[in-house]
Design a protein around this motif. Structure first.
Motif, PDB file in Angstrom:
ATOM      1  N   VAL A   1       0.878  -1.170   0.000  1.00 43.40           N
ATOM      2  CA  VAL A   1       0.000   0.000   0.000  1.00 43.40           C
ATOM      3  C   VAL A   1       0.916   1.221   0.000  1.00 43.40           C
ATOM      4  CG1 VAL A   1      -1.660   1.367   1.312  1.00 43.40           C
ATOM      5  CG2 VAL A   1      -1.927  -1.111   1.183  1.00 43.40           C
ATOM      6  N   TYR A   2       0.723   2.114  -0.942  1.00 46.15           N
ATOM      7  CA  TYR A   2       1.588   3.288  -1.037  1.00 46.15           C
ATOM      8  C   TYR A   2       1.182   4.313   0.017  1.00 46.15           C
ATOM      9  CZ  TYR A   2       3.921   1.389  -5.044  1.00 46.15           C
ATOM     10  OH  TYR A   2       4.687   0.591  -5.846  1.00 46.15           O
ATOM     11  N   SER A   3       2.177   4.733   0.793  1.00 51.19           N
ATOM     12  CA  SER A   3       1.901   5.470   2.021  1.00 51.19           C
ATOM     13  C   SER A   3       1.372   6.872   1.794  1.00 51.19           C
ATOM     14  CB  SER A   3       3.176   5.550   2.868  1.00 51.19           C
ATOM     15  OG  SER A   3       4.218   6.199   2.152  1.00 51.19           O
ATOM     16  N   MET A   4       1.627   7.473   0.639  1.00 50.27           N
ATOM     17  CA  MET A   4       1.169   8.834   0.405  1.00 50.27           C
ATOM     18  C   MET A   4      -0.151   8.875  -0.353  1.00 50.27           C
ATOM     19  SD  MET A   4       1.998  11.900   1.250  1.00 50.27           S
ATOM     20  CE  MET A   4       3.738  11.789   1.674  1.00 50.27           C
ATOM     21  N   ASP A   5      -0.407   7.879  -1.197  1.00 58.76           N
ATOM     22  CA  ASP A   5      -1.606   7.904  -2.044  1.00 58.76           C
ATOM     23  C   ASP A   5      -2.636   6.838  -1.691  1.00 58.76           C
ATOM     24  OD1 ASP A   5      -1.206   9.830  -4.648  1.00 58.76           O
ATOM     25  OD2 ASP A   5       0.680   9.166  -3.803  1.00 58.76           O
TER      26      ASP A   5
ATOM     27  N   GLU B   1       5.793  -3.705   3.037  1.00 54.10           N
ATOM     28  CA  GLU B   1       4.434  -3.900   3.550  1.00 54.10           C
ATOM     29  C   GLU B   1       4.162  -3.057   4.794  1.00 54.10           C
ATOM     30  OE1 GLU B   1       1.960  -6.824   2.480  1.00 54.10           O
ATOM     31  OE2 GLU B   1       3.396  -8.465   2.749  1.00 54.10           O
ATOM     32  N   ALA B   2       4.819  -1.915   4.898  1.00 49.98           N
ATOM     33  CA  ALA B   2       4.640  -1.082   6.081  1.00 49.98           C
ATOM     34  C   ALA B   2       3.175  -0.757   6.346  1.00 49.98           C
ATOM     35  CB  ALA B   2       5.460   0.206   5.938  1.00 49.98           C
ATOM     36  N   HIS B   3       2.431  -0.448   5.274  1.00 57.74           N
ATOM     37  CA  HIS B   3       1.032  -0.031   5.441  1.00 57.74           C
ATOM     38  C   HIS B   3       0.037  -1.104   4.991  1.00 57.74           C
ATOM     39  CE1 HIS B   3       1.795   4.235   6.511  1.00 57.74           C
ATOM     40  NE2 HIS B   3       2.901   4.046   5.816  1.00 57.74           N
TER      41      HIS B   3
ATOM     42  N   ARG C   1       9.981  -9.678   1.813  1.00 59.68           N
ATOM     43  CA  ARG C   1       8.837  -8.930   2.329  1.00 59.68           C
ATOM     44  C   ARG C   1       9.320  -8.139   3.536  1.00 59.68           C
ATOM     45  NH1 ARG C   1       4.488 -13.662   2.894  1.00 59.68           N
ATOM     46  NH2 ARG C   1       3.103 -11.971   3.567  1.00 59.68           N
ATOM     47  N   MET C   2       9.278  -6.847   3.391  1.00 57.27           N
ATOM     48  CA  MET C   2       9.727  -5.958   4.454  1.00 57.27           C
ATOM     49  C   MET C   2       8.508  -5.310   5.100  1.00 57.27           C
ATOM     50  SD  MET C   2       9.858  -2.428   4.775  1.00 57.27           S
ATOM     51  CE  MET C   2      10.443  -1.470   6.203  1.00 57.27           C
ATOM     52  N   GLY C   3       8.607  -5.033   6.373  1.00 59.53           N
ATOM     53  CA  GLY C   3       7.511  -4.353   7.051  1.00 59.53           C
ATOM     54  C   GLY C   3       7.996  -3.633   8.288  1.00 59.53           C
ATOM     55  N   THR C   4       7.078  -2.931   8.940  1.00 60.87           N
ATOM     56  CA  THR C   4       7.407  -2.204  10.163  1.00 60.87           C
ATOM     57  C   THR C   4       6.571  -2.741  11.313  1.00 60.87           C
ATOM     58  OG1 THR C   4       5.750  -0.485   9.811  1.00 60.87           O
ATOM     59  CG2 THR C   4       7.908  -0.127   8.828  1.00 60.87           C
ATOM     60  N   LEU C   5       7.053  -2.481  12.517  1.00 58.13           N
ATOM     61  CA  LEU C   5       6.313  -2.851  13.722  1.00 58.13           C
ATOM     62  C   LEU C   5       5.550  -1.657  14.287  1.00 58.13           C
ATOM     63  CD1 LEU C   5       9.166  -4.879  15.511  1.00 58.13           C
ATOM     64  CD2 LEU C   5       7.436  -5.719  13.908  1.00 58.13           C
TER      65      LEU C   5
END
Length: 693
Positions: free
Chosen positions: A474-478, A502-504, A530-534
């Motif tokens: 999911v694109y974080s700005m749009d 996959e942050a968002h 696959r990268m993501g944030t906590l």
């Protein structure tokens, strides 16, 4: 279609002029009126002349084929809901370097211009006659003119070899004029590896060629970096670094030079050959060393401060929040409905999560005080990585200190010279920074334009070693989604690695909140990394990568940002582990968040607000205002109406794409959402009435 500007009531060929009006009222009342010109009063449509209210738009490209492609691409860009004004489009196109193939199009409205551009592309591609209102100078094997004899003002545009002083307007972001076919210079290719001679111009052109991958022989002194060669701000920074290596002590290119569309000639003229001769590799003791460059300075903070001061507004940035950053927050003692935090599932203050964090502090302290490879490993780290791998259906996962450093360190370490990274134009800054750190070649494809990505990979895959395509779930700005099935097909076709941020999307997309892979129903091993944030749905802080056992083992033992960095605090790991457990126990949390965001989008669109590209499934919903002043005024007005939403203005977004961004969470109520949309509609109408020209 609602007109965005006054337009002439113009005839079509052999048909009366018609216009329609529809009005809709509350309770279902509606009125429709169609007006038609009286019979016998239809004026003839001139075949080669243009209407007095038309604007002229100059297109220029390196060949006929590129001219047709460019017309198609401009039509796509200008057909969008937030395209710039016609005056600014004409100004920008007229400011560009004249290339061999040229066309002038006359149009009075966005709709007419996009239609004309499509017809132009077809005519040039097929070699057929163009419709009225356009004139083409082709430069193929048979140089020819299409469209008949142009009127004087169009002829001047076609004939001029250097851009004349254009009419009033301002430069806007449009696709660059295509200089040549898709053969680009990659370092090391035969015929392009010769070291430049000592002249300033030749060294400058060589640096531009290295950064842009254009062959030096297609570069010219009158080309502009941004308009003609397609440089973005990061490529400009990269060029500045190259020039600083050639001429130590040379000041960085100023923002002012770029804002006025600097040409290669202007940049060359700003370099004084005598004062900035290249320093020899071996400097004699008697020759003083170059003076170190001054500390890095930026005029962006001052520019934003000046803009806010001119508008009479307080800064919306770095506001201090006195309570939890949830569906509501408290700023300066005032409670606000809050859409500026990405705690999508509302777990950052969940009792299970906060209790787990407190217990971890009691047992392990506030810091592990070492890298995990040394003495910083704690049981909770391994438990979190195992839980992440299970949730994502991956073989293994690795947790790092932050989301941004994860992208920077993993991409910067995984790739190197001789490799290639191709990323979406809207990719997060951390992806771009990681690509730059790696030393790999970097190519950008237009946002979600997988046909363009396919062409780039077809051209460049075989001349590079490891190739990575980086996109966001999911694109974080749009708030739109990457087409993962189509990307996987390209991955197989071109034998490249697919890197998915996959942050968002994790915690939001998919039946269990497992992210884009689950949402699209694709095999987990079809995505290499696959990268993501906590810090978002998982209510903590940190980043992770997930993938095959072999890949993650390699990264665990070799990635600098992991090996040489402190491990995440035990409380942080425990909070993320507990949040992941809550999500697995109650996957309906993800569905609730998606439903709340869908409701916000639905009401916003019905109210006539521009939500841009935001798509179903995403919890990111922009409200695009266009210009920066409106975005800043709207954010301030919403704060005064009790709503906290952050404004984003250039350079964070493109010109004419300023916006407020709304993170919609599972904890937002129907009242929060409906009230916010009403407030947005009222405040935006108030601003436009007060400040529209």
């Amino acid at each position: 279609m609602v007109a965005r500007e006054p337009r002439a009531w113009r005839p079509e060929r052999d048909a009366p002029r018609r216009a329609g009006v529809s009005a809709f009222g509350f309770g279902g009342t509606n009125v429709h009126v169609v007006l038609e010109q009286a019979p016998g009063a239809v004026p003839a449509v001139p075949s080669t002349s243009r209407q007095a209210d038309d604007s002229l738009f100059l297109l220029t490209a390196g060949s006929d084929t590129l001219l047709a492609q460019y017309a198609d691409r401009l039509a796509d860009v200008l057909g969008g809901p937030t395209s710039p004004t016609l005056a600014d489009v004409a100004y920008t196109l007229a400011s560009r370097t004249r290339l061999r193939a040229r066309a002038v199009v006359a149009a009075a409205t966005h709709t007419q211009l996009t239609r004309q551009l499509g017809e132009l592309a077809t005519a040039v591609r097929d070699g057929t006659e163009v419709p009225s209102g356009m004139w083409v100078r082709c430069q193929g094997s048979r140089p020819r003119e299409l469209g008949g004899s142009p009127p004087p003002d169009a002829a001047r545009l076609l004939d001029a070899e250097r851009p004349p002083e254009p009419a009033a307007g301002r430069l806007v972001n449009l696709p660059p004029s295509p200089v040549e076919t898709t053969t680009h210079w990659a370092l090391g290719e035969t015929g392009h590896s010769k070291a430049p001679d000592g002249s300033v111009t030749t060294r400058l052109l060589a640096a531009i060629a290295r950064v842009s991958e254009y062959p030096p022989d297609v570069l010219g002194l009158d080309q502009t970096l941004v308009g003609d060669l397609g440089f973005d701000s990061l490529l400009v920074e990269e060029l500045a670094e190259q020039l600083a290596e050639v001429w130590p002590g040379l000041p960085p290119l100023t923002h002012e030079l770029l804002r006025r569309g600097a040409t290669v000639r202007e940049i060359a003229d700003s370099i004084t050959p005598g004062a900035h001769d290249p320093v020899p590799r071996s400097v004699p003791r008697s020759v003083p060393r170059p003076t170190p460059p001054p500390p890095v300075e930026s005029d962006e903070p001052a520019a934003v401060a000046d803009q806010l001061a001119a508008l009479g507004l307080p800064s919306p940035y770095f506001a201090v929040h006195d309570e939890l950053n949830g569906a509501t927050t408290v700023v300066d003692g005032v409670r606000l409905t809050n859409f500026s935090g990405y705690d999508y599932l509302g777990l950052a203050h969940d009792p299970v999560v906060t209790t787990a964090a407190k217990e971890a502090i009691d047992r392990y302290g506030t810091s592990v005080s070492a890298s995990r490879a040394a003495s910083g490993e704690r049981p909770v780290h391994g438990l979190l990585e195992e839980a992440l791998a299970r949730h994502l259906d991956a073989e293994r996962a690795l947790v790092l200190i932050g989301g941004h450093p994860t992208n920077v360190s993993v991409l910067g370490h995984l790739l190197g010279p001789g490799d290639l990274i191709v990323h979406d134009a809207f990719a997060h800054n951390s992806i771009v920074q990681g690509a730059q750190l790696s030393g790999a070649r970097r190519r950008i494809f237009p946002h979600n334009d997988l046909a363009a990505l396919d062409r780039i990979l077809a051209e460049h895959r075989t001349s590079h070693g490891r190739v990575v395509v980086a996109v966001e779930g999911v694109y974080s700005m749009d708030g739109d989604l990457a087409d993962l099935p189509a990307l996987i097909e390209l991955r197989h076709r071109h034998d490249v690695m697919l890197y998915l941020d996959e942050a968002h999307s994790v915690g939001v997309l998919g039946a269990t909140g497992a992210g884009a892979v689950e949402h699209w129903g694709v095999p987990p091993d079809a995505v290499d990394i696959r990268m993501g944030t906590l810090s978002k749905a998982l209510a903590s802080c940190g980043g992770y990568v997930a993938g095959s056992e072999a890949l993650v083992t390699h990264l665990r033992h070799t990635t600098p940002g992991f090996i040489y960095s402190v491990g995440i605090p035990p409380s942080t790991a425990a909070a993320a582990l507990a949040a992941l457990g809550r999500l697995r126990q109650d996957p309906g949390l993800a569905a609730t968040a998606r439903a709340r965001a869908a409701r916000f989008r639905e009401l916003a669109v019905k109210a006539g607000l521009n939500t841009g590209l935001s798509a179903d499934g995403s919890c990111v919903v922009p409200v695009i205002t266009g210009d920066a002043a409106t975005a800043l005024r709207l954010a301030d007005g919403m704060r005064r109406r009790g709503v906290n939403a952050q404004p984003f203005i250039p350079p964070a977004v493109e010109n004419h794409q300023s916006r407020l961004r709304f993170f919609v969470t599972a904890q937002h109520s129907e009242r929060d959402i409906a009230g916010t949309v009403r407030a947005l509609t009222a405040e935006l109408a108030l601003i436009r009435r007060a400040f529209s020209p």
